[in-house]
Enzyme design. Structure first.
Site, PDB file in Angstrom:
ATOM      1  CG  HIS A  43      -1.612   1.337   1.389  1.00 12.57           C
ATOM      2  ND1 HIS A  43      -2.732   1.710   0.684  1.00 12.57           N
ATOM      3  CD2 HIS A  43      -1.273   2.413   2.141  1.00 12.57           C
ATOM      4  CE1 HIS A  43      -3.058   2.948   1.007  1.00 12.57           C
ATOM      5  NE2 HIS A  43      -2.193   3.404   1.891  1.00 12.57           N
ATOM      6  CG  HIS A  51       0.711   6.608  -0.129  1.00 13.11           C
ATOM      7  ND1 HIS A  51      -0.142   7.681  -0.026  1.00 13.11           N
ATOM      8  CD2 HIS A  51       0.200   5.649   0.690  1.00 13.11           C
ATOM      9  CE1 HIS A  51      -1.130   7.383   0.809  1.00 13.11           C
ATOM     10  NE2 HIS A  51      -0.954   6.153   1.260  1.00 13.11           N
ATOM     11  CD  GLU A  85      -4.476   6.546   2.241  1.00 13.66           C
ATOM     12  OE1 GLU A  85      -4.531   5.676   1.347  1.00 13.66           O
ATOM     13  OE2 GLU A  85      -3.512   6.639   3.030  1.00 13.66           O
ATOM     14  CB  SER A 105      -2.726  -0.094  -2.889  1.00 14.75           C
ATOM     15  OG  SER A 105      -3.591   0.499  -1.940  1.00 14.75           O
TER      16      SER A 105
HETATM   17 FE   LIG Z   1      -2.118   5.253   2.774  1.00 11.34          FE
END
Ligand SMILES: [Fe+2]
Length: 295
Positions: A134, A139, A182, A201
């Protein structure tokens, strides 16, 4: 060197509780076993097939520029060489969740914390807390984009201020992170695209966020987003759509202190609710939504 710990939530008689850790650790790359590299490979292959045409170009270009591949878990040191040249950001290894203020301080210093460990094979489709896949796959590609990179730092600086302001201020700011970094969507000439790390993700949410009729998709508005509750246990009921990364950076440039004053007197908005001033792109059918549990 001693290997860093794998710090995850604890199961107590009150359910799962998060465990926080502040240590910065060296990525123990040599300790990853074939199963762990295999988990990375499975997730990487799955998402790289799914994301062209779904993730925004900036994300896909970032992924390509880093040269991340299914072959093995990337080394933070290799990624840092490219990151330093591009935007001056740096990945730092962590053992699990950071306390909020520590997290914000790192972002303000252009340091992005990445969990060193990867999920177990039985957690391939869902893990309740951020792991290496993730954090890194989700990111890091966008940290190569100069505007997004500046937004992340501005967010960190805002977070340090909010943490000193009040718990409510922190909550407003957390909603902003949730619905942008997010779970954000972006409008492009080719249609809606994903930029949020929580979506890119996740195999299921990469499809759901764009293609399901269930969720709302609403134009980004800073104060509106800061009032919106959200889901931590299911796909989102609402996604907020930015026009471009400049819009995001510009919205977060002013000092938020007067906004927090204003927001304190306004009620929060349910995760799936639509309000009169919303710029509705798609109104969700609400299919499959749980009626309670918005946080
Ligand atoms: Fe995150």
């Amino acid at each position: 060197m001693e290997n860093p710990e794998r710090i995850q939530h604890k199961l107590t008689d009150k359910g799962y509780v998060p465990v926080y850790t502040t240590a910065i650790v060296e990525q123990p790359w040599d300790s990853y076993d074939p199963v762990e590299h295999g988990t990375w490979a499975t997730l990487f292959e799955r998402q790289s097939k799914l994301l062209p045409g779904r993730a925004c170009d900036e994300f896909l270009q970032g992924l390509a520029h880093f040269g991340m591949s299914a072959r093995s878990i990337p080394r933070f040191a290799d990624l840092n060489e490219k990151l330093k040249l591009a935007t001056g950001w740096k990945l730092i290894g962590v053992q699990g969740l950071l306390p909020e203020l520590d997290f914000f301080e790192h972002l303000a210093a252009r340091e992005f914390p990445v969990t060193w460990w990867i999920r177990k094979p039985e957690e391939i489709d869902y893990i309740s807390e951020p792991d290496l896949f993730h954090d890194l796959f989700g990111h890091v590609p966008l940290l190569l984009n100069p505007v997004f990179a500046d937004y992340m730092q501005a967010y960190g600086r805002g977070g340090v201020k909010a943490a000193r302001n009040s718990p409510e201020a922190l909550q407003f700011l957390t909603r902003l992170y949730w619905y942008t970094v997010e779970f954000g969507l972006i409008q492009t000439a080719a249609g809606l695209r994903i930029y949020g790390a929580g979506i890119v993700s996740s195999k299921g949410e990469s499809i759901y966020a764009l293609e399901s009729a269930a969720p709302n998709r609403i134009g980004f508005d800073l104060l509106r987003v800061m009032r919106a509750r959200y889901r931590i246990d299911t796909y989102q009921k609402t996604y907020f759509v930015i026009d471009d990364f400049h819009q995001l950076f510009a919205a977060t440039e002013p000092d938020f202190t007067p906004y927090y004053e204003l927001l304190r007197d306004l009620p929060s908005i349910g995760a799936g609710a639509i309000v009169a001033q919303d710029q509705v792109i798609t109104r969700g059918t609400g299919e499959g939504w749980l009626l309670d549990g918005d946080v």
